[in-house]
Design a protein around this motif. Structure first.
Motif: not given
Length: 361
Positions: A275-291
């Motif tokens: 149910g933590d959709t916002t944090w799931a999207i954040f982590l995916a975007v952060w990992s792809v874009a930054v990491v």
């Protein structure tokens, strides 16, 4: 013109005896070869600092080499002790939370999620093996969680054993490093004397070995550190132990192709399903874009010292190096490729007349 050497049978006997004795010496040091190779590479990285100490104490080479080894110990060992202690603390706390989550029905709730139910149904329908039973999976995970204490003892014992081996290898490396720093000029002079190459060819070969060794260390380990830090920040913001998972992402970055996705994809999936959709999207975007961008930009930049090696060569040298030698293959792989390229270029120069005639025939 250089004097021609007449090869006699005694020369062949000497060469064969030399090869056999050299192979026997290799067998003697083979258990410690990684420590020796790392000492060679670190001596190249440490030499600018050691040279300054050597200039301050030109008549005390033993002391300057000892100081260089002590400085390296403080740079590596002391921070590692603090990081290791924090990782153990965060990892233990995280494991306890997982245990509580599993034993209090968290895994059942996860398997009851509509997307999980639909995904399992599709898998059971199309995949060519026995049906996946959520209840059986949940039961096995619960059994593992119940025996977690026993497993933790075994894992801790293995970590302690690995740490002991690391400490022994590290001090062996320091021992070798001391002599490499102290006797660097003598060692290089002896290598030059033995190699049957011209001075310019020796310079190219030794310079390439030094350049690739440095770029392999910098490219692999600094990229892993940078990705670990960036990944740890993302995990911490998403509510997970940052240092623990950042370290795991740093280790995962050594795995070709998959890399840090091995960590962040399951984590983002878990956040989405709970149910933590916002944090799931954040982590995916952060990992792809930054990491991910760190791996795509920083690693090629740091490994640009691998002269003559394109991206495809670097990729296969890293992949094959890990396959053959393990983690140390991140250094061995590019080094073997680079030496082969330099030797090929020397061969091309030495036989250029023959090769040109072949092209024109």
């Amino acid at each position: 013109m250089p004097e021609k050497i007449k090869i006699t049978s005694s020369h062949w006997v000497l060469v064969i005896a030399l090869l056999v004795s050299g192979f026997a010496c290799y067998l003697l040091v083979e258990p410690y070869i990684n420590s020796i190779v790392m000492a060679f590479i670190i001596s190249m990285l440490m030499f600018p600092l050691h040279e300054k100490l050597d200039n301050l104490m030109p008549t005390h080479k033993n002391i300057s080499s000892l100081l260089s080894c002590i400085i390296l110990t403080f740079i590596i060992v002391i921070p590692l002790l603090f990081v290791f202690a924090a990782i153990v603390q965060q990892g233990s706390k995280f494991s306890q939370n997982v245990y509580q989550w599993v034993t209090h029905g968290g895994i059942q709730t996860l398997f009851n999620h509509p997307l999980v139910v639909k995904g399992l149904a599709l898998a059971n329908q199309y995949l060519p093996f026995d049906g996946i039973n959520p209840q059986q999976i949940a039961q096995k995970i619960a059994q593992f969680a119940t025996s977690f204490g026993t497993n933790l003892v075994g894992i801790s014992a293995k970590i302690l054993g690995d740490a002991t081996n690391f400490i022994m290898s590290f001090f062996l490396m320091l021992f070798v490093l001391f002599f490499l720093l102290r006797d660097r000029d003598t060692i290089i002079a002896n290598i030059r004397h033995i190699l049957p190459l011209s001075r310019s060819q020796e310079d190219r070969l030794l310079d390439e070995i030094e350049s690739v060794s440095k770029s392999a260390v910098m490219g692999s380990f600094l990229t892993a550190i940078a990705q670990g830090i960036a990944g740890g920040i993302g995990m911490w913001l998403a509510g997970f132990p940052g240092l623990f998972w950042g370290t795991m992402m740093g280790f995962a970055s050594f795995i070709p192709v998959v890399g840090t996705a091995l960590i962040w994809i399951p984590t983002a999936t878990y956040l989405f399903l709970t149910g933590d959709t916002t944090w799931a999207i954040f982590l995916a975007v952060w990992s792809v874009a930054v990491v991910g961008s760190i791996d795509n930009l920083l690693r090629p930049f740091l490994m640009q010292g691998s002269a003559g090696m394109n991206t495809l060569m670097i990729f296969f040298s890293l992949l094959g190096g890990i396959q053959l030698f393990g983690l140390i293959g991140l250094i061995y792989g590019p080094l073997i490729f680079a030496i082969a390229i330099v030797l090929f270029n020397i061969y091309e120069e030495e036989f250029h007349n023959f090769l040109d005639n072949q092209d024109n025939s």
